[in-house]
Scaffold this motif. Structure first.
Motif, PDB file in Angstrom:
ATOM      1  N   VAL A  36       0.839  -1.193   0.000  1.00 55.60           N
ATOM      2  CA  VAL A  36       0.000   0.000   0.000  1.00 55.60           C
ATOM      3  C   VAL A  36       0.878   1.249   0.000  1.00 55.60           C
ATOM      4  CG1 VAL A  36      -1.840   1.235   1.181  1.00 55.60           C
ATOM      5  CG2 VAL A  36      -1.706  -1.251   1.353  1.00 55.60           C
ATOM      6  N   CYS A  37       0.618   2.162  -0.914  1.00 52.40           N
ATOM      7  CA  CYS A  37       1.335   3.435  -0.948  1.00 52.40           C
ATOM      8  C   CYS A  37       0.323   4.559  -0.768  1.00 52.40           C
ATOM      9  CB  CYS A  37       2.060   3.614  -2.269  1.00 52.40           C
ATOM     10  SG  CYS A  37       3.353   2.395  -2.509  1.00 52.40           S
TER      11      CYS A  37
ATOM     12  N   PHE B 272      -5.986  10.531  24.228  1.00 54.78           N
ATOM     13  CA  PHE B 272      -4.674  10.014  24.592  1.00 54.78           C
ATOM     14  C   PHE B 272      -3.646  10.435  23.549  1.00 54.78           C
ATOM     15  CE2 PHE B 272      -7.382   6.790  26.752  1.00 54.78           C
ATOM     16  CZ  PHE B 272      -6.988   7.118  28.028  1.00 54.78           C
ATOM     17  N   HIS B 273      -2.442  10.728  24.029  1.00 54.51           N
ATOM     18  CA  HIS B 273      -1.351  11.073  23.116  1.00 54.51           C
ATOM     19  C   HIS B 273      -0.488   9.831  22.873  1.00 54.51           C
ATOM     20  CE1 HIS B 273      -1.131  15.700  23.319  1.00 54.51           C
ATOM     21  NE2 HIS B 273      -2.368  15.285  23.306  1.00 54.51           N
ATOM     22  N   VAL B 274      -0.453   9.388  21.649  1.00 58.93           N
ATOM     23  CA  VAL B 274       0.314   8.189  21.344  1.00 58.93           C
ATOM     24  C   VAL B 274       1.393   8.514  20.315  1.00 58.93           C
ATOM     25  CG1 VAL B 274       0.207   5.838  20.481  1.00 58.93           C
ATOM     26  CG2 VAL B 274      -1.709   6.757  21.778  1.00 58.93           C
ATOM     27  N   LEU B 275       2.616   8.153  20.656  1.00 58.68           N
ATOM     28  CA  LEU B 275       3.728   8.378  19.747  1.00 58.68           C
ATOM     29  C   LEU B 275       4.047   7.079  19.009  1.00 58.68           C
ATOM     30  CD1 LEU B 275       5.976  10.397  18.877  1.00 58.68           C
ATOM     31  CD2 LEU B 275       7.388   9.413  20.682  1.00 58.68           C
ATOM     32  N   ILE B 276       4.157   7.163  17.688  1.00 59.11           N
ATOM     33  CA  ILE B 276       4.432   5.979  16.884  1.00 59.11           C
ATOM     34  C   ILE B 276       5.844   6.103  16.311  1.00 59.11           C
ATOM     35  CG2 ILE B 276       3.730   4.657  14.853  1.00 59.11           C
ATOM     36  CD1 ILE B 276       0.924   6.110  15.254  1.00 59.11           C
ATOM     37  N   GLU B 281       6.846   4.082   6.621  1.00 59.31           N
ATOM     38  CA  GLU B 281       5.919   5.202   6.647  1.00 59.31           C
ATOM     39  C   GLU B 281       4.466   4.743   6.489  1.00 59.31           C
ATOM     40  OE1 GLU B 281       7.294   8.311   4.143  1.00 59.31           O
ATOM     41  OE2 GLU B 281       5.599   9.618   4.639  1.00 59.31           O
ATOM     42  N   SER B 282       4.232   3.802   5.572  1.00 57.56           N
ATOM     43  CA  SER B 282       2.832   3.472   5.316  1.00 57.56           C
ATOM     44  C   SER B 282       2.235   2.695   6.487  1.00 57.56           C
ATOM     45  CB  SER B 282       2.690   2.691   4.012  1.00 57.56           C
ATOM     46  OG  SER B 282       3.159   1.391   4.173  1.00 57.56           O
ATOM     47  N   LEU B 283       3.075   1.864   7.125  1.00 54.11           N
ATOM     48  CA  LEU B 283       2.588   1.152   8.307  1.00 54.11           C
ATOM     49  C   LEU B 283       2.284   2.121   9.435  1.00 54.11           C
ATOM     50  CD1 LEU B 283       4.565  -2.135   8.863  1.00 54.11           C
ATOM     51  CD2 LEU B 283       2.101  -1.753   8.927  1.00 54.11           C
ATOM     52  N   ALA B 284       3.192   3.093   9.594  1.00 48.63           N
ATOM     53  CA  ALA B 284       2.987   4.087  10.643  1.00 48.63           C
ATOM     54  C   ALA B 284       1.685   4.845  10.401  1.00 48.63           C
ATOM     55  CB  ALA B 284       4.169   5.053  10.684  1.00 48.63           C
ATOM     56  N   ILE B 300       3.952  10.724  14.525  1.00 40.98           N
ATOM     57  CA  ILE B 300       4.820   9.694  13.975  1.00 40.98           C
ATOM     58  C   ILE B 300       6.258  10.184  13.960  1.00 40.98           C
ATOM     59  CG2 ILE B 300       5.384   8.412  11.867  1.00 40.98           C
ATOM     60  CD1 ILE B 300       2.458   8.463  11.147  1.00 40.98           C
ATOM     61  N   ILE B 301       7.170   9.326  14.401  1.00 44.15           N
ATOM     62  CA  ILE B 301       8.591   9.618  14.210  1.00 44.15           C
ATOM     63  C   ILE B 301       9.142   8.554  13.266  1.00 44.15           C
ATOM     64  CG2 ILE B 301      10.863   9.720  15.260  1.00 44.15           C
ATOM     65  CD1 ILE B 301       9.795  10.686  17.732  1.00 44.15           C
ATOM     66  N   LEU B 302       9.627   8.985  12.106  1.00 40.93           N
ATOM     67  CA  LEU B 302      10.249   8.046  11.183  1.00 40.93           C
ATOM     68  C   LEU B 302      11.749   8.021  11.441  1.00 40.93           C
ATOM     69  CD1 LEU B 302       8.329   9.223   8.021  1.00 40.93           C
ATOM     70  CD2 LEU B 302       7.899   7.139   9.302  1.00 40.93           C
ATOM     71  N   ASP B 303      12.254   9.187  11.839  1.00 41.94           N
ATOM     72  CA  ASP B 303      13.681   9.331  12.045  1.00 41.94           C
ATOM     73  C   ASP B 303      13.890   9.680  13.516  1.00 41.94           C
ATOM     74  OD1 ASP B 303      16.309   9.989  12.075  1.00 41.94           O
ATOM     75  OD2 ASP B 303      16.030  11.928  11.110  1.00 41.94           O
TER      76      ASP B 303
END
Lengths: 131, 561
Positions: A36-37, B272-276, B281-284, B300-303
């Motif tokens: 999925v994109c 609620f505050h949830v950090l991922i 990226e797409s899963l997040a 979301i944090i990717l990096d």
């Protein structure tokens, strides 16, 4: 090629709601493997590595819309011939013609039925290979 | 629930619910945008209509997929109306606005999930505010509705009188058999207080509650048991019908108020505050979409380079962590987070495709609280996250809050003031600080005793909570001193809000033995950016409070300077 099984689908859709339900419809019901994109950019980044059998694209997306994404994907040699299907909430006969000229094999109307989406895709796939 | 994997239908039903919730949010956004149409210039209007067109286009394309064909129909009408206007051959602005507002209301109705198997005429009786609390504004004086089941007349009249002072609207019935009838007639309430023994039968109330719980609209109303009877069997029965607190008589009514506040507490309504933390990226985004659909706020944090900056800014209540990332493992990240004292207790949940139990356990030894194996069903993800975040919030509240009033304590309030000022500075916004003090409080304690003094403090704390917005910070700074931080609030507004609070408080009558009395407050207010640091702002508010005391008390004074 005519007896190839449909297995991997590259799916480009920006709406997270639709993503979730389509993913379920295609993975759980259809048994396909999905990548999925969420945007055209993402599809361009991951498309080649994923090597899909079929590309499924939403038409209306912000920044890069479905047709533009497909044109760009066609620029990647390994994806130049991969069959593509558009999904759209706006099915006008003139649009369908335009999408087909871009190399789309078919157009699926939104909203779709999650219980039959997989078989609809399978139909499109088989029709193309039988015909 | 274990063993059998959830069917496609179950999952769809799940998604359908989430989607319905989202539509209500979407409609609110739409209506906010639409209401501006008339007042803005052509360019801005164009932009708004493009947004509305895109949002309704999406809804039209998704509604029927989630089982709401009406949503598709109505959204499509809205989309067409926008397209026509943008193409220059549509309705006039006023007619368009009306059409869009009407249609957006229809969207809300179209996305109503109807409870299955309920008498259909029952549902519309429930006022909508019950399902969807209105945003709390300053000046809102909606009282919490309290429902009491009690046959003892003395207790009954005492409860009625006292609870009214504490700002509850009280409805009383003398037998549980009248519970459902009263709900049908007068609508739902925020909390129920009930005795358990009626007609010499310990199970009467519990049976009535269990029938009551079968109704969708009544499932989540908090219930407090208030009874002389105390056996394990009764307590168990109470838990089974969803009783949130079990109080054994005699209980001081002021303590009952604390319990009632606790079970209806507003800060529990805050998302609620949830950090991922996930490199995919797409899963997040998928995880984010699921949690947001349950009303949570996510980031979301990717990096992970800017991890601490995000932690401090976002103040998460739970962290969802991917176990495998390209240059770092989830265990390492968890260890790093735990090494910071203030995050030592935050729940960390690993989310990964790892199915090996040993590896899961080793990840948990290094600081994880739970391990969720992907792919995970949306509803499981939501409840795992919610349960842990709730517990964390509760634990943290013991450290951050004043035990008598449940308001923030001195240290926390000071810290939150710093945070709020930093936020206002970044966004270029404003905020107001109020310093509040009960007049002649020592006199109350001396004349009526400390128990009565405590009741006065609880009454003020409750009034502040009731009158201010959930996003405002209310602190008990010590003794009879309080402070309130009102974000995005200017001088005029804060003056008027606190003058109303002052007036409302002075009208509360306290009863003790045979005497009754009332108490007043004084208040000093100051606003940022006129005073541009936490210290100068606090000083200014304190000085204004002092001026108010000098001026004869029972008044609100703005800071000079």
């Amino acid at each position: 090629m005519s007896n190839a099984e449909l297995s991997k689908i590259l799916y480009v859709e920006d709406d997270p709601d639709i993503q979730v339900v389509a993913q379920m419809a295609l993975e759980a019901v259809g048994g396909f493997t999905l990548r999925v994109c969420s945007s055209g950019h993402e599809a361009l980044k991951f498309g080649a590595d994923f090597a899909p059998d079929l590309i499924l694209l939403d038409v209306m997306m912000p920044e890069m819309d479905g047709p533009t994404t497909l044109v760009n994907l066609r620029g990647i040699p390994s994806l130049a011939q991969t069959p593509a299907v558009f999904m759209t909430a706006k099915v006008m006969p003139s649009d369908v013609e335009r999408y087909k000229q871009l190399g789309a094999v078919d157009v699926i109307a939104k909203p779709f039925d999650p219980m039959t989406l997989a078989s609809r895709i399978q139909e499109i796939w088989s029709a193309r290979h039988d015909g | 629930m274990t063993g059998e994997p959830p069917s496609m239908e179950d999952k769809l039903a799940d998604l359908r619910l989430q989607y319905a919730v989202k539509i209500h949010e979407r409609v609110r956004e739409l209506q906010k945008a639409i209401k501006k149409l008339e007042d803005v210039d052509e360019d801005a209007r164009h932009k708004v209509l493009v947004d509305v067109r895109d949002i309704t286009h999406k809804l039209a394309g998704s509604g029927a997929t989630f089982g709401f064909p009406e949503v598709t129909t109505v959204a499509r009408q809205m989309e067409h109306a926008c397209v026509d206007y943008l193409d220059g051959h549509g309705l006039g602005v006023i007619a368009l606005e009306q059409l869009l507002i009407d249609a957006s209301n229809e969207l809300n109705t179209a996305a109503q999930v109807k409870p299955v198997g309920q008498p259909s005429q029952y549902v519309p009786d429930i006022p909508t505010r019950f399902r969807e609390p209105e945003p709390t504004l300053h000046n809102s004086d909606r009282k919490a509705a309290l429902f009491v089941m009690e046959y003892d007349e003395e207790t009954m009249s005492q409860v009625q009188l006292e609870m009214d002072h504490f700002g509850f609207d009280v409805r009383i019935v003398d037998h549980p058999s009248k519970l459902i009838e009263d709900f049908r007639a007068n609508g739902p309430v925020d909390v129920i207080v009930t005795g358990l023994v009626f007609d010499n039968d310990e199970t009467t109330a519990l049976r009535a509650l269990s029938i009551f719980r079968e109704d969708e609209a009544c499932r989540d109303v908090p219930v407090v048991a208030y009874t002389l009877a105390d056996t394990m069997a009764l307590r168990l029965g109470a838990v089974r019908v969803g009783v949130k607190a079990y109080l054994v008589k005699p209980v001081d009514l002021a303590d009952l108020v604390v319990v009632l506040d606790h079970v209806t507490l507003r800060h529990e309504d805050e998302p609620f505050h949830v950090l991922i933390i996930d490199d995919d990226e797409s899963l997040a985004h998928h995880t984010e979409a699921v949690l947001q659909s349950a009303g949570m706020t996510t980031k979301i944090i990717l990096d992970h380079q800017n991890l601490f900056a995000v932690l401090d800014e976002f103040s998460p209540e739970l962290i969802l962590l991917d176990l495998y990332m390209p240059d770092v493992s989830g265990e390492e990240i968890a260890t790093i987070i735990r090494q910071r004292e203030e995050y030592a207790g935050i729940p960390i949940v690993f989310l990964s495709g790892e199915a090996d139990k040993d590896k899961q356990l080793s990840a948990m030894e290094l600081g994880g609280d739970d391990f969720l194996t992907k792919p995970i069903q949306a509803s499981h993800l939501i409840s795992s996250v919610r349960i842990r975040a709730e517990r964390f919030r509760e634990l943290r509240s013991f450290m951050l809050r004043d035990s008598m009033t449940g308001l923030f304590n001195h240290t926390t309030t000071k810290q939150l003031l710093e945070n709020e000022i930093a936020r206002a500075t970044r966004s270029g916004g404003q905020l107001a600080l109020a310093a509040i003090d009960i007049d002649h409080f020592k006199g109350v304690n001396d004349a009526y005793g400390h128990a009565v003094g405590d009741r006065v403090i609880k009454a003020l704390s409750r009034l502040l909570r009731q009158r201010l917005r959930s996003a405002d910070v209310i602190g008990r700074m010590g003794g009879e001193e309080f402070a309130a931080i009102l974000s995005d609030t200017g001088l005029e507004e804060v003056l008027s809000v606190f003058d109303q609070i002052r007036k409302a408080f002075s009208e509360i009558v306290f009863h003790t033995n045979d005497k009754s009395f009332s108490v007043t407050i004084s208040c000093g207010v100051a606003v940022y950016p006129q005073f541009d640091s936490a210290t100068t702002l606090s000083d200014a508010a304190d000085k204004a409070l002092y001026t108010a005391k000098e001026a004869g008390r029972n008044c609100v004074v703005k800071a000079s300077g």
